[in-house]
Design a protein around this motif. Structure first.
Motif, short mmCIF file in Angstrom:
data_model
loop_
_atom_site.label_atom_id
_atom_site.label_comp_id
_atom_site.label_asym_id
_atom_site.label_seq_id
_atom_site.Cartn_x
_atom_site.Cartn_y
_atom_site.Cartn_z
N ASP A 1 0.83 -1.19 0.00
CA ASP A 1 0.00 0.00 0.00
C ASP A 1 0.87 1.25 0.00
OD1 ASP A 1 -2.39 -1.22 -0.05
OD2 ASP A 1 -2.62 -1.31 2.13
N SER A 2 0.91 1.91 -1.15
CA SER A 2 1.75 3.11 -1.20
C SER A 2 0.97 4.31 -0.70
CB SER A 2 2.21 3.35 -2.64
OG SER A 2 1.10 3.22 -3.50
N ARG A 3 1.70 5.29 -0.16
CA ARG A 3 1.04 6.52 0.26
C ARG A 3 1.36 7.61 -0.74
NH1 ARG A 3 -1.23 5.76 4.90
NH2 ARG A 3 -1.74 7.94 5.30
N TRP A 4 0.42 8.56 -0.89
CA TRP A 4 0.60 9.62 -1.88
C TRP A 4 0.67 10.96 -1.19
CZ3 TRP A 4 1.07 8.74 -7.11
CH2 TRP A 4 0.88 7.40 -7.50
N PHE A 5 1.67 11.77 -1.64
CA PHE A 5 1.83 13.10 -1.05
C PHE A 5 1.87 14.16 -2.13
CE2 PHE A 5 3.59 10.26 2.10
CZ PHE A 5 3.07 10.76 3.27
N ALA A 6 1.29 15.32 -1.82
CA ALA A 6 1.49 16.48 -2.69
C ALA A 6 2.58 17.29 -2.03
CB ALA A 6 0.21 17.29 -2.78
N VAL A 7 3.62 17.60 -2.76
CA VAL A 7 4.72 18.35 -2.16
C VAL A 7 4.77 19.74 -2.79
CG1 VAL A 7 7.19 18.40 -1.74
CG2 VAL A 7 5.97 16.21 -1.78
N ARG A 8 4.76 20.75 -1.94
CA ARG A 8 4.84 22.13 -2.44
C ARG A 8 6.13 22.76 -1.90
NH1 ARG A 8 -0.59 24.17 -0.66
NH2 ARG A 8 -1.23 22.03 -1.01
N VAL A 9 6.87 23.41 -2.77
CA VAL A 9 8.13 24.03 -2.35
C VAL A 9 8.00 25.54 -2.53
CG1 VAL A 9 10.62 24.08 -2.69
CG2 VAL A 9 9.34 21.97 -3.16
N ALA A 10 8.22 26.28 -1.43
CA ALA A 10 8.11 27.74 -1.53
C ALA A 10 9.40 28.37 -1.03
CB ALA A 10 6.92 28.20 -0.69
N PRO A 11 9.95 29.33 -1.79
CA PRO A 11 11.17 30.01 -1.33
C PRO A 11 10.86 30.84 -0.08
CG PRO A 11 10.37 30.96 -3.39
CD PRO A 11 9.46 29.84 -3.05
N LEU A 12 11.78 30.85 0.85
CA LEU A 12 11.53 31.55 2.12
C LEU A 12 12.62 32.61 2.31
CD1 LEU A 12 9.33 30.86 4.27
CD2 LEU A 12 11.12 29.71 5.56
N GLY A 13 12.27 33.85 2.10
CA GLY A 13 13.25 34.91 2.27
C GLY A 13 14.29 34.87 1.16
N SER A 14 15.45 35.51 1.39
CA SER A 14 16.41 35.64 0.30
C SER A 14 17.64 34.76 0.51
CB SER A 14 16.84 37.11 0.18
OG SER A 14 17.27 37.56 1.46
N GLY A 15 17.71 34.11 1.67
CA GLY A 15 18.93 33.35 1.97
C GLY A 15 18.98 31.97 1.37
N GLY A 16 18.10 31.71 0.37
CA GLY A 16 18.11 30.40 -0.27
C GLY A 16 17.35 29.34 0.53
N LEU A 17 16.67 29.77 1.60
CA LEU A 17 15.88 28.81 2.37
C LEU A 17 14.59 28.46 1.63
CD1 LEU A 17 15.96 30.04 6.07
CD2 LEU A 17 16.55 27.76 5.23
N VAL A 18 14.18 27.23 1.70
CA VAL A 18 12.90 26.87 1.09
C VAL A 18 12.02 26.18 2.13
CG1 VAL A 18 13.67 26.65 -1.30
CG2 VAL A 18 13.86 24.69 0.26
#
Ligand code: ADP
Length: 274
Positions: free
Chosen positions: A1-18
């Protein structure tokens, strides 16, 4: 039984953090797939009588000169139309009892009346198969809810008991009170001496359109929605439906419904009002 995920990536500030958001979609996908299966089933179930009707209508046209044939085909058309009509009616009922909205009708209902009505409505079918309907009812038992829906649910159980039993057997309808301290309830049981249900199938028979033996159900003219309706009527009333069965010897379906609160004190207040 596989699980399904929706993954959203959002940039956070200017230091390259996501920021990574993962949303579990497994349940959503499961619900979606059940809905798709149901639609496919409905289409299939509708196609059969509609196809038969089209074919019969053509045949009647071709046989217009032959009065006997016309009458015979018209009879079969009536049968297919009746099948179509009960399927549509059951779909409407099911969509109502499955819905979230509260019951449209909620009134005290005498269990004895429920049983009497359901038995009345099943009498002709029982007679046709020489099946004896035995009734044993506890007097003065009340539940609360929509009487028409409750009678329909009980009648579905009695109809099934008749349909899945050999001729000249018995179907017993009985009631009892279970004095559970937290939540006393009424039980209405329908017991048959019929073909029974194999153990592994027991958990599936309440699913929409699930049939143990599709060929036999087609013969009995059932829509495959009867037990799903019973289950949802029961839960909508705060109750449940339970099944015991032994293949080859019979089944008991029990409808459990919460007793109406303080029936005596309510009776008292009615008497005082008068
Ligand atoms: P159907 O229209 O096929 O009767 P239901 O939802 O009422 O649909 O029942 C689902 C299936 O459960 C039936 O097709 C049958 O295989 C089984 N079943 C239901 N009631 C009984 C019974 N009393 N005895 C044996 N099998 C039963």
């Amino acid at each position: 039984d596989s699980r399904w995920f929706a993954v959203r990536v959002a940039p956070l500030g200017s230091g390259g953090l996501v920021l990574v958001l993962a949303e579990d979609l497994t349940e959503m996908r499961r619900v979606e797939s059940i809905r798709r299966d149901f639609s496919a089933n409905v289409s299939h179930e509708l196609k059969t009588p509609v196809g038969a009707l089209l074919l019969l209508a053509e045949t009647v046209q071709d046989a217009a000169e032959d009065q006997v044939a016309v009458r015979r085909f018209a009879g079969r058309m009536q049968l297919e139309a009746a099948r179509l009509s009960s399927l549509v009616q059951d779909l409407i009922t099911l969509s109502y009892v499955q819905g979230e909205e509260p019951l449209a009708q909620e009134e005290p209902v005498a269990v004895a009346d429920l049983v009497a009505d359901a038995v009345d409505r099943a009498t002709l079918t029982a007679q046709a198969r020489e099946i004896h309907l035995g009734v044993a009812v506890t007097p003065d038992l009340y539940v609360r809810g929509d009487e028409e829906l409750l009678v329909m649910a009980l009648k579905n159980l009695v109809d099934n008991a008749i349909a899945y039993s050999p001729e000249r057997t018995k179907v017993a309808i009985s009631t009892r009170v279970v004095d559970d301290e937290e939540r006393p309830y009424a039980e209405i049981s329908v017991t048959d001496q019929g073909i029974g249900i194999p153990e592994p199938e027991l958990e599936r028979i309440f699913e929409r359109f699930y049939r143990v033996d599709p060929a036999r159900s087609r013969q009995t003219g059932g829509t495959g929605l009867g037990l799903a309706i019973v289950k949802h009527v029961a839960t909508k009333h705060g109750g449940e439906v339970i099944v015991w069965s032994k293949e080859g010897s019979g089944s008991t379906f029990t409808l459990r419904l919460p007793l109406r609160e303080h029936p005596r004190s309510l009776d008292q207040s009615v008497r005082e009002d008068n």
